[in-house]
Design an enzyme around this catalytic site. Sequence first.
Site, PDB file in Angstrom:
ATOM      1  N   GLY A  65      15.546  37.226 -28.792  1.00 14.91           N
ATOM      2  CA  GLY A  65      16.362  37.965 -29.753  1.00 14.91           C
ATOM      3  C   GLY A  65      15.626  39.154 -30.354  1.00 14.91           C
ATOM      4  O   GLY A  65      14.448  39.041 -30.706  1.00 14.91           O
ATOM      5  N   ASN A 110      13.476  23.404 -32.384  1.00 18.04           N
ATOM      6  CA  ASN A 110      12.606  24.534 -32.705  1.00 18.04           C
ATOM      7  C   ASN A 110      13.054  25.216 -33.982  1.00 18.04           C
ATOM      8  O   ASN A 110      14.236  25.223 -34.321  1.00 18.04           O
ATOM      9  CB  ASN A 110      12.549  25.521 -31.525  1.00 18.04           C
ATOM     10  CG  ASN A 110      13.623  26.587 -31.613  1.00 18.04           C
ATOM     11  OD1 ASN A 110      13.462  27.601 -32.288  1.00 18.04           O
ATOM     12  ND2 ASN A 110      14.740  26.341 -30.932  1.00 18.04           N
ATOM     13  N   CYS A 140      23.515  33.638 -37.237  1.00 18.85           N
ATOM     14  CA  CYS A 140      22.631  34.007 -38.347  1.00 18.85           C
ATOM     15  C   CYS A 140      23.457  34.099 -39.625  1.00 18.85           C
ATOM     16  O   CYS A 140      24.631  34.469 -39.584  1.00 18.85           O
ATOM     17  CB  CYS A 140      22.015  35.388 -38.110  1.00 18.85           C
ATOM     18  SG  CYS A 140      21.025  35.487 -36.634  1.00 18.85           S
ATOM     19  N   GLY A 190      21.183  22.378 -22.203  1.00 15.33           N
ATOM     20  CA  GLY A 190      20.617  21.215 -21.518  1.00 15.33           C
ATOM     21  C   GLY A 190      20.632  21.259 -20.011  1.00 15.33           C
ATOM     22  O   GLY A 190      20.369  20.240 -19.365  1.00 15.33           O
TER      23      GLY A 190
END
Length: 307
Positions: free
Chosen positions: A47, A70, A134, A248
């Site tokens: 990003g 994370n 975000c 995944g």
Amino acid sequence: MSSRLATSLCGIPLKTPVLAASGTYAYGVELKDLVDLSAVGGIVVKGLSREPMDGNPPPRVWETQAGMINSIGLQNIGVRAFVAEKLPQLRTAGTAGVTIFANVFGYAIEDYLEVVRVLEDAEGVAAYELNVSCPNTKHGGIFFSSDPALLAEVIGAVRKIARRPLIVKLSPNVARIEPLAKAAEESGADALSLVNTFVALAIDPKTRKSRLGAGFGGLSGPAIKPIALRMVYEAARSVKIPVVGLGGISNGLDAAEFLIAGASAVEVGTANFWDPSAPVRIARELDEFLQQEGIDHVSKIIGTLKL
Ligand SMILES: Cc1cc2nc3c(=O)[nH]c(=O)nc-3n(C[C@H](O)[C@H](O)[C@H](O)COP(=O)(O)O)c2cc1C
């Protein structure tokens, strides 16, 4: 790579429909001595924000039973350094020809616009992937990805200035994905990608603290695959634009499942941490599956779920 896999996304030709996911493949160039990047379907870079960001305090990664959490916090070198330093390297020997998608994020609409303005002047980017997971700091921290009106506002604004295709990456941290998928389509998205990580927590029972410096993190890897598949299916059937599926994926059959659920291409994230050439291997395994099934082109399995 076989002709069974050659495809396109928003008019961008792809050698294979298996891309590397943002935040798991750095800026691409760093992998050039480990992986034959020319065989990767495409790379979505880490990003990019308008200014460089240090990210969150450590620890920033915790391995779970079937995945990882994370809290990197979107650490990155900033869009200007990406254009000045990384993009030219991506055009040199060993990396030339790999399709680059720029992942863009911000905390206000103006941030997204500034990043895209800088990228618009740069060569070597095929499309933008907007990370909308975000908080909007100008609207009391509401997530762009959780409110259809806010989502439409940021996409509409970027759409006006972006000449390249716009892929909007949706968050799975919502009760229903359909209204967000539709809002993204109506406001100008050329494609959707989903899912981003699931908000999660890991606790150290001895210290009774979070395992991560930032407290919460995002869960990814095989643990999220069944939920991601369900959400990709729901999003794909509610829009006409292509959907890129992820969450995944670690082998060719996983990739096939996402295509069957309605995805036109897939991204591989966490699997890159144990096998950096996962996007190449997974494309090969997908090709083998198609061959075994007597399917002559990957497009023939897209959206074929019998439910
Ligand atoms: C370490 C790490 C960093 C990530 N950074 C970003 C990022 O910068 N932008 C973004 O849109 N997604 C980011 N993601 C989310 C992944 O691109 C992907 O959506 C998610 O991990 C689910 O796919 P996976 O299960 O294959 O990893 C990150 C994921 C991980 C594990």
